[in-house]
Design a protein around this motif. Structure first.
Motif, mmCIF file in Angstrom:
data_model
loop_
_atom_site.group_PDB
_atom_site.id
_atom_site.type_symbol
_atom_site.label_atom_id
_atom_site.label_comp_id
_atom_site.label_asym_id
_atom_site.label_seq_id
_atom_site.Cartn_x
_atom_site.Cartn_y
_atom_site.Cartn_z
ATOM 1 N N LEU A 68 -23.262 16.186 32.344
ATOM 2 C CA LEU A 68 -24.526 16.992 31.921
ATOM 3 C C LEU A 68 -24.290 18.383 31.975
ATOM 4 N N GLY A 69 -23.682 18.723 32.817
ATOM 5 C CA GLY A 69 -23.028 20.380 32.829
ATOM 6 C C GLY A 69 -22.196 20.502 31.668
ATOM 7 N N GLU A 70 -21.334 19.779 31.225
ATOM 8 C CA GLU A 70 -20.430 20.113 30.076
ATOM 9 C C GLU A 70 -21.200 19.889 28.684
ATOM 10 N N HIS A 71 -22.063 19.170 28.713
ATOM 11 C CA HIS A 71 -22.718 18.906 27.356
ATOM 12 C C HIS A 71 -24.007 19.550 27.051
ATOM 13 N N PHE A 72 -24.733 19.844 28.245
ATOM 14 C CA PHE A 72 -26.070 20.768 28.074
ATOM 15 C C PHE A 72 -26.262 22.012 28.822
ATOM 16 N N GLY A 73 -25.264 22.374 29.759
ATOM 17 C CA GLY A 73 -25.402 23.605 30.157
ATOM 18 C C GLY A 73 -25.623 23.416 31.878
ATOM 19 N N PRO A 74 -25.172 24.471 32.442
ATOM 20 C CA PRO A 74 -24.989 24.200 33.987
ATOM 21 C C PRO A 74 -26.295 24.206 34.801
ATOM 22 N N GLN A 75 -27.525 24.312 34.049
ATOM 23 C CA GLN A 75 -28.865 24.266 34.790
ATOM 24 C C GLN A 75 -29.256 22.618 34.741
ATOM 25 N N VAL A 76 -28.791 21.886 33.648
ATOM 26 C CA VAL A 76 -29.209 20.497 33.485
ATOM 27 C C VAL A 76 -29.101 19.660 34.841
ATOM 28 N N PRO A 77 -27.512 19.672 35.198
ATOM 29 C CA PRO A 77 -27.467 18.811 36.328
ATOM 30 C C PRO A 77 -28.326 18.835 37.576
ATOM 31 N N PHE A 78 -28.776 20.158 37.958
ATOM 32 C CA PHE A 78 -29.614 20.404 39.087
ATOM 33 C C PHE A 78 -30.991 19.845 38.687
ATOM 34 N N PHE A 79 -31.505 20.085 37.462
ATOM 35 C CA PHE A 79 -32.904 19.329 37.191
ATOM 36 C C PHE A 79 -32.716 18.255 37.214
ATOM 37 N N ALA A 80 -31.799 17.463 36.739
ATOM 38 C CA ALA A 80 -31.753 15.917 37.050
ATOM 39 C C ALA A 80 -31.770 15.629 38.441
ATOM 40 N N GLY A 81 -31.002 16.214 39.362
ATOM 41 C CA GLY A 81 -31.024 16.022 40.841
ATOM 42 C C GLY A 81 -32.494 16.341 41.412
ATOM 43 N N ALA A 82 -33.384 17.314 40.942
ATOM 44 C CA ALA A 82 -34.608 17.266 41.236
ATOM 45 C C ALA A 82 -35.509 16.077 40.992
ATOM 46 N N VAL A 83 -35.091 15.450 39.805
ATOM 47 C CA VAL A 83 -35.891 14.306 39.220
ATOM 48 C C VAL A 83 -35.614 13.096 40.119
ATOM 49 N N ALA A 84 -34.278 13.019 40.500
ATOM 50 C CA ALA A 84 -33.883 12.204 41.671
ATOM 51 C C ALA A 84 -34.416 12.093 43.043
ATOM 52 N N MET A 85 -34.767 13.449 43.333
ATOM 53 C CA MET A 85 -35.679 13.620 44.559
ATOM 54 C C MET A 85 -36.930 13.218 44.278
ATOM 55 N N ALA A 86 -37.539 13.574 43.129
ATOM 56 C CA ALA A 86 -39.087 12.754 43.028
ATOM 57 C C ALA A 86 -39.020 11.353 43.014
ATOM 58 N N VAL A 87 -37.991 10.764 42.456
ATOM 59 C CA VAL A 87 -38.083 9.377 42.667
ATOM 60 C C VAL A 87 -37.812 8.853 43.872
ATOM 61 N N ALA A 88 -37.147 9.570 44.748
ATOM 62 C CA ALA A 88 -36.756 9.165 46.063
ATOM 63 C C ALA A 88 -37.977 9.327 47.137
ATOM 64 N N ILE A 89 -38.994 10.628 46.649
ATOM 65 C CA ILE A 89 -40.140 10.520 47.240
ATOM 66 C C ILE A 89 -41.227 9.626 46.935
ATOM 67 N N LEU A 90 -41.137 8.938 45.752
ATOM 68 C CA LEU A 90 -42.022 7.932 45.288
ATOM 69 C C LEU A 90 -41.631 6.778 46.087
ATOM 70 N N VAL A 91 -40.483 6.431 45.989
ATOM 71 C CA VAL A 91 -39.955 4.959 46.704
ATOM 72 C C VAL A 91 -40.288 5.279 48.373
ATOM 73 N N ALA A 92 -39.998 6.148 48.844
ATOM 74 C CA ALA A 92 -40.383 6.238 50.292
ATOM 75 C C ALA A 92 -41.906 6.119 50.553
ATOM 76 N N TYR A 93 -42.576 6.774 49.540
ATOM 77 C CA TYR A 93 -44.157 6.953 49.806
ATOM 78 C C TYR A 93 -44.630 5.482 49.390
ATOM 79 N N SER A 94 -44.340 4.955 48.499
ATOM 80 C CA SER A 94 -44.783 3.690 48.339
ATOM 81 C C SER A 94 -44.376 2.540 49.376
ATOM 82 N N GLY A 95 -43.459 2.702 49.892
ATOM 83 C CA GLY A 95 -43.062 1.772 51.025
ATOM 84 C C GLY A 95 -43.447 2.468 52.261
ATOM 85 N N ARG A 96 -44.335 3.196 52.504
ATOM 86 C CA ARG A 96 -44.524 3.881 53.788
ATOM 87 C C ARG A 96 -45.014 3.018 54.693
#
Length: 413
Positions: A374-402
């Motif tokens: 992602l960094g090579e093709h779209f710039g150094p910012q995008v990998p971290f935004f993708a990581g933020a999306v992964a964190m959002a999914v982690a939150i949803l999974v944990a909350y849905s199975g609380r």
């Protein structure tokens, strides 16, 4: 509903729970020599995770490789670690914990040393894969051994394990910087020497561990994931680890620093991981419960990753500060995830740990390569935004199975 639950809490439960927490703290340092020998060996083993961080740019330069090619050092390591987790219990239940630990250490010594002789990035990736096999055998068994022989209960043992993880993650980049600033191959040989010392220490200090009465089957870790609580923990952990290793594996390429600078940044990051996993996580978890702490810190990590993405390419000091802050949040989450994985299901702890680690280390295998792409093709910012999306999914999974996780929470305020 919250008020009803809080009001129903017996007043006497607070002192009892607080006494338990104090007792665990008091017993933390009063451990048998075998526990300390295993924990120190675990520190050395975890140093292998962040060891290559300061020398990633140097490896890319000296072996004429791109960031995505160099990122495969992490991907091969964690992919093999994840898959091998499925066989660690099968092995240790047949030959015993001590022999499994020693075999794992021996494999790490061999492949860490071979990594220092690599003449191409493909060779180095292959040697790191072998290193990952040894890491899986050692790390999964070390946790079970520490839990089995530590004084103060499973909670204290897990904190010890997370302390070893934090120290290893912090000292790995420091060793990589100190030796890598001189020669990029030196950290690999240094790790080989440290693991050889750990091998001798465990051989001398760890008593022979009895084999479990029931032998673990190869399919048992996968069957353990049939438990909804463990499956929820593992699935959330997968996306959490994606964000974790995006920070660890891709940040060195945007800092613009030499090995010493990168090592200093990730030493600070690792110290934050260690301090918050040992001293802060237990307090927060006992005060608020696992699910609230998990979702709260994951939310803060999401915001932190967005911040790193916005700062990438614009402000190196801001990136450094946010990376160290992320270390604190990661330290809390590491402890909470591990405690949930070890206690949320009815499977034996080694089996539950193997199933959990098989899933969550896949996040560590995917993140470095995908982040670099992602960094090579779209710039150094995008990998971290993708990581933020992964964190959002982690939150949803944990909350849905609380509801499957709350039964594991300590009964405090």
């Amino acid at each position: 509903m919250k008020g009803t639950l809080a009001g129903a809490q017996p007043a006497a439960a607070l002192p009892d729970a607080e006494d338990t927490l104090k007792a665990e703290k008091a017993s933390f340092l009063k451990q048998p020599k075998a526990v300390w020998a295993t924990a120190i060996a675990a520190v050395f083993a975890f140093m292998g995770i962040g060891l290559v961080d300061p020398i990633l740019p140097a490896i890319a330069k000296n072996l004429d490789a791109s960031p995505s090619e160099v990122s495969l050092l992490f991907t091969s390591y964690f992919l093999v670690t994840a898959i091998a987790m499925l066989v660690t219990g099968w092995v240790s239940s047949r030959i015993g914990g001590k022999r499994t630990l020693l075999i794992g250490l021996g494999i790490i010594v061999v492949f860490a040393s071979l990594s220092g002789t690599a003449t191409s990035v493909n060779e180095l990736v292959g040697f790191r894969a072998g290193w990952g096999l040894g890491n899986a055998l050692f790390v999964a068994t070390a946790l079970a051994v520490i839990v089995g022989v530590a004084s103060g209960g499973a909670g204290t043992a897990i904190i010890l394990y997370e302390a070893a993880l934090g120290l290893g993650i912090s000292l790995g980049p420091l060793l990589g910087a100190l030796l890598g600033g001189w020669q990029w191959r030196a950290p690999f040989f240094g790790t080989g020497v440290l693991m050889a010392i750990a091998f001798i220490a465990l051989l001398a200090l760890l008593p022979k561990t009895p084999k479990p009465q029931a032998k673990v089957r190869l399919r048992d870790p996968l069957l353990a994931l049939g438990h909804k609580g463990l499956r929820t923990t593992a699935a959330s952990g997968l996306f959490y680890n994606y964000g974790f290793f995006t920070i660890l594996a891709f940040t060195p390429f945007i800092l613009g620093m030499d090995a010493y600078g990168i090592g200093g940044v990730f030493f600070g990051w690792g110290v934050a991981v260690a301090v918050f996993s040992v001293f802060v996580a237990p307090v927060l978890q006992n005060r608020f419960g696992a699910v609230k702490v998990l979702t709260g810190t994951l939310t803060l990590l999401l915001l932190d990753l967005v911040g790193i993405g916005l700062a990438a390419g614009n402000s190196v000091p801001a990136v450094v500060v946010l990376v160290i802050v992320a270390g604190a949040l990661l330290g809390v989450n590491n402890t909470v995830y591990t405690e949930l994985a070890m206690g949320v299901s009815d499977s034996p702890r080694p089996v539950a740990s193997a199933g959990y680690n098989f899933v969550r280390w896949m996040g560590g295998a995917l993140a470095p390569f995908l982040a670099a792409q992602l960094g090579e093709h779209f710039g150094p910012q995008v990998p971290f935004f993708a990581g933020a999306v992964a964190m959002a999914v982690a939150i949803l999974v944990a909350y849905s199975g609380r509801k499957y996780l709350t039964a594991h929470e300590p009964h405090l305020v």
